[in-house]
Structures are given as C-alpha cells and as structure tokens.
Write a protein that holds these residues in place. Structure first.
Motif, mmCIF file in Angstrom:
data_model
loop_
_atom_site.group_PDB
_atom_site.id
_atom_site.type_symbol
_atom_site.label_atom_id
_atom_site.label_comp_id
_atom_site.label_asym_id
_atom_site.label_seq_id
_atom_site.Cartn_x
_atom_site.Cartn_y
_atom_site.Cartn_z
ATOM 1 N N VAL A 1 0.273 -2.352 -12.413
ATOM 2 C CA VAL A 1 0.249 -3.664 -11.534
ATOM 3 C C VAL A 1 -1.548 -3.855 -10.910
ATOM 4 C CG1 VAL A 1 2.292 -3.083 -10.277
ATOM 5 C CG2 VAL A 1 -0.069 -1.042 -8.998
ATOM 6 N N SER B 1 -11.097 -1.577 -11.100
ATOM 7 C CA SER B 1 -9.741 -2.070 -12.068
ATOM 8 C C SER B 1 -9.809 -1.554 -13.222
ATOM 9 C CB SER B 1 -8.644 -3.722 -11.721
ATOM 10 O OG SER B 1 -7.734 -3.984 -12.482
ATOM 11 N N TRP C 1 -7.129 6.720 -2.174
ATOM 12 C CA TRP C 1 -6.308 5.561 -2.354
ATOM 13 C C TRP C 1 -5.449 5.874 -0.574
ATOM 14 C CZ3 TRP C 1 -4.591 0.888 -4.009
ATOM 15 C CH2 TRP C 1 -3.973 -0.098 -3.215
ATOM 16 N N GLY D 1 3.908 1.986 -13.733
ATOM 17 C CA GLY D 1 3.442 1.421 -12.120
ATOM 18 C C GLY D 1 2.249 1.393 -11.803
ATOM 19 N N LEU D 2 1.852 2.529 -11.708
ATOM 20 C CA LEU D 2 0.077 2.807 -11.462
ATOM 21 C C LEU D 2 -1.010 0.696 -12.189
ATOM 22 C CD1 LEU D 2 -0.107 5.964 -9.932
ATOM 23 C CD2 LEU D 2 -0.200 4.320 -8.578
ATOM 24 N N LEU E 1 4.098 5.442 -5.303
ATOM 25 C CA LEU E 1 4.335 5.986 -7.213
ATOM 26 C C LEU E 1 3.023 7.434 -7.266
ATOM 27 C CD1 LEU E 1 3.669 2.341 -7.821
ATOM 28 C CD2 LEU E 1 5.996 3.911 -8.541
ATOM 29 N N TYR F 1 -6.621 4.968 -16.456
ATOM 30 C CA TYR F 1 -4.563 5.798 -16.233
ATOM 31 C C TYR F 1 -4.414 6.406 -17.978
ATOM 32 C CZ TYR F 1 -3.950 4.136 -12.045
ATOM 33 O OH TYR F 1 -4.357 4.198 -10.268
ATOM 34 N N ILE G 1 2.478 1.622 -3.551
ATOM 35 C CA ILE G 1 0.957 2.382 -4.949
ATOM 36 C C ILE G 1 1.613 3.887 -4.011
ATOM 37 C CG2 ILE G 1 -0.630 2.800 -5.531
ATOM 38 C CD1 ILE G 1 0.222 0.046 -6.395
ATOM 39 N N THR G 2 1.043 4.354 -2.772
ATOM 40 C CA THR G 2 1.572 5.582 -2.263
ATOM 41 C C THR G 2 2.703 6.206 -2.728
ATOM 42 O OG1 THR G 2 -0.245 5.394 -0.364
ATOM 43 C CG2 THR G 2 0.871 6.906 -0.034
ATOM 44 N N HIS H 1 0.589 -1.481 -0.135
ATOM 45 C CA HIS H 1 0.070 -0.008 0.407
ATOM 46 C C HIS H 1 0.899 1.098 0.666
ATOM 47 C CE1 HIS H 1 -2.730 3.096 1.916
ATOM 48 N NE2 HIS H 1 -3.546 2.118 0.785
ATOM 49 N N THR I 1 -5.692 9.232 -6.012
ATOM 50 C CA THR I 1 -4.202 9.109 -4.331
ATOM 51 C C THR I 1 -4.863 9.752 -3.306
ATOM 52 O OG1 THR I 1 -3.005 10.102 -5.791
ATOM 53 C CG2 THR I 1 -2.369 10.441 -2.883
#
Length: 127
Positions: free
Chosen positions: A73, A83, A123, A69-70, A32, A90, A29-30, A26, A120
């Motif tokens: 994954v 998703s 998340w 990155g984001l 990123l 994205y 990802i933050t 977690h 963000t």
C-alpha cells in the motif's frame, strides 16, 4: 472444536470484521503493524519451545502482513523518498524473516520485531 470454542471464534471474527469496517485508513495500517507484531511474538515463543510448525506459520503470517499489507500500500507517487526507504526496509524485513525461519534464529526475529515496533511508533505519532 466444541460449541463454546466455535461460538468464541465466530464472535472474535465478527468483532474483528466490525473493527476493520469502522476503521480509518490510518487505523487499518496500525492494525497491520499490530498483527505483524503479534505474529512475531508468537513465532519467537514457538522458536523458543521448538514448535517448528507454529514458528513457520507465524513467520509466514508476519511476512504476508508486511509484504501484502504494509509494503503493497505504499504510495510511491506521493511518498517520495520515505516510501522508497520503507519499501527497502520492508524487503529487508521479509528476507530476514525468511532467513530466521530457515536458521531458527530467535535473535533475528527479535531484531525484526524491534524494527517493526520503531516504524509502528512513528506511524502512531503521525495519527
């Protein structure tokens, strides 16, 4: 680069590597999200000051973080609709940043940064 600059850069690299090694999925990802945001801020400033090379470099960095990155994954098996929606978002962000770089569109950079910050925030609330 003088000795102090080299030492500072080396320390920063070790500090970053330590942070990454100790981070949960977690938190990674933050990181990123935060990295993409920082690149978008630098790209905006570069665009405002006419620094085309830096604008392109920072937008490329943000695009790389978002795409490699984001987006890469995302768990499409367990993520379902969320998703799939994030994947489309994205892709939109990447295409928009490519256009922003081509057109030197500061407003588009700011818009994509706001979208990124909204994701963000959501998340971070999950964690």
């Amino acid at each position: 680069m003088n000795h102090n600059q080299y030492a500072s850069k080396a320390y920063s690299q070790v500090s970053l590597e330590s942070s990454v090694m100790g981070a949960s999925p977690h938190q990674l990802i933050t990181m990123l999200f935060e990295g993409a945001h920082a690149s978008l801020l630098r790209a905006k400033i570069a665009a405002e000051t006419g620094n085309v090379a830096l604008r392109g470099k920072e937008l490329s960095r943000a695009i790389n973080i978002i795409g490699n990155g984001l987006q890469s994954v995302l768990d499409h098996e367990r993520g379902g609709t969320v998703s799939a929606e994030l994947d489309r978002l994205y892709s939109y962000m990447i295409q928009s940043l490519l256009k922003a770089n081509l057109d030197n569109d500061i407003a588009l950079i700011v818009h994509i940064d706001r979208v990124l910050l909204n994701i963000t925030d959501a998340w971070k609330q999950i964690g």
